[in-house]
Design an enzyme around this catalytic site. Sequence first.
Site, PDB file in Angstrom:
ATOM      1  N   ASN A   9       0.871  -1.167   0.000  1.00 28.11           N
ATOM      2  CA  ASN A   9       0.000   0.000   0.000  1.00 28.11           C
ATOM      3  C   ASN A   9       0.913   1.223   0.000  1.00 28.11           C
ATOM      4  OD1 ASN A   9      -1.741   2.084   0.520  1.00 28.11           O
ATOM      5  ND2 ASN A   9      -2.299   1.401   2.588  1.00 28.11           N
ATOM      6  N   LYS A  11       0.115   4.282  -0.163  1.00 25.28           N
ATOM      7  CA  LYS A  11      -0.475   5.484   0.451  1.00 25.28           C
ATOM      8  C   LYS A  11      -0.251   6.685  -0.476  1.00 25.28           C
ATOM      9  CE  LYS A  11       0.028   3.165   4.817  1.00 25.28           C
ATOM     10  NZ  LYS A  11       0.114   3.207   6.256  1.00 25.28           N
ATOM     11  N   HIS A  94      -9.306   1.198   4.970  1.00 26.16           N
ATOM     12  CA  HIS A  94      -8.031   1.339   5.680  1.00 26.16           C
ATOM     13  C   HIS A  94      -8.219   2.255   6.892  1.00 26.16           C
ATOM     14  CE1 HIS A  94      -3.895   2.488   6.549  1.00 26.16           C
ATOM     15  NE2 HIS A  94      -3.551   1.371   5.936  1.00 26.16           N
ATOM     16  N   GLU A  96      -6.555   4.621   7.982  1.00 24.55           N
ATOM     17  CA  GLU A  96      -6.336   6.055   7.699  1.00 24.55           C
ATOM     18  C   GLU A  96      -7.585   6.674   7.090  1.00 24.55           C
ATOM     19  OE1 GLU A  96      -2.686   5.463   5.564  1.00 24.55           O
ATOM     20  OE2 GLU A  96      -1.745   4.886   7.454  1.00 24.55           O
ATOM     21  N   GLU A 165      -5.128  -4.871  10.569  1.00 24.23           N
ATOM     22  CA  GLU A 165      -4.098  -3.854  10.750  1.00 24.23           C
ATOM     23  C   GLU A 165      -4.330  -3.131  12.077  1.00 24.23           C
ATOM     24  OE1 GLU A 165      -2.261  -2.801   6.662  1.00 24.23           O
ATOM     25  OE2 GLU A 165      -3.721  -1.291   7.206  1.00 24.23           O
ATOM     26  N   GLY A 171       2.909   2.311  10.666  1.00 23.97           N
ATOM     27  CA  GLY A 171       3.843   3.423  10.489  1.00 23.97           C
ATOM     28  C   GLY A 171       4.573   3.804  11.758  1.00 23.97           C
ATOM     29  N   SER A 203       3.829  -2.184  10.078  1.00 22.33           N
ATOM     30  CA  SER A 203       5.288  -2.248  10.228  1.00 22.33           C
ATOM     31  C   SER A 203       5.897  -3.593   9.811  1.00 22.33           C
ATOM     32  CB  SER A 203       5.705  -1.884  11.655  1.00 22.33           C
ATOM     33  OG  SER A 203       5.291  -0.563  11.958  1.00 22.33           O
TER      34      SER A 203
END
Length: 239
Positions: A9, A11, A94, A96, A165, A171, A203
Amino acid sequence: MRKPLLAGNWKMYKTPAETKEFFSVFVPLVSASAHDVVICPPFIDIAAAVEATAGSNVEIGGQNLYWKNEGAFTGEISGPMLLASGAKWVIIGHSERRQFFGETDATVLDRTKAALAAGLKPIVCVGETLAEREAGQTESVLKTQFDGGILPLGDDLAKIVIAYEPVWAIGTGKVATPEMAQAAHAYLRSLLPVDVRILYGGSVKPDNVTGLMSQPDIDGALVGGASLDAASFGKVVNF
Ligand code: 13P
């Protein structure tokens, strides 16, 4: 036996020129892999990514989609548009997007249905925050996300991939231990009426992927930072 799937991904990283450069190194590194390999770049890079991976074992996906096929929805991209651009996969829900763009379990479900209707393979993300984990709510959060965004798919559930996740591991460099990830994956699997792949994300790097992949319920990885570098993601794919 579930085939390992390693997905990157990107991003909001890379231009079309950087995309081309990445694949010129990455495609040869993974050409002998027996694993499924997917990269999800920003929308504007999809054309370059599809061209650079033509005839290879690497498939391309989007990072989101809207649930209508077309219309006056400024800034949105639809499933048929993604498919027409050569994408085969799409990431949905996701953390985010949940955190910064108002994504809910209901919109995750709408997007997943739209992706399936378009013929795309959805990677649907779930995961708890640090506060939720520390409050002992990991399983209840996963169950709420699963019941709202995934279970109503019914028979179509067999066509998706789930990504676990944990938000606190994204991150941050704080990877869940293989045992922690396995426990969450086993819990998710206990909720599933069918056998689908469950990826771990948070990660994942060349030096921790093997330990994670040795767990019985971890079927692959959804990789952010380490997927931006061809050599590093090549090592993840060839774990
Ligand atoms: P990192 O691998 O950078 O932690 O990101 C994980 C992720 O969010 C993949 O979707």
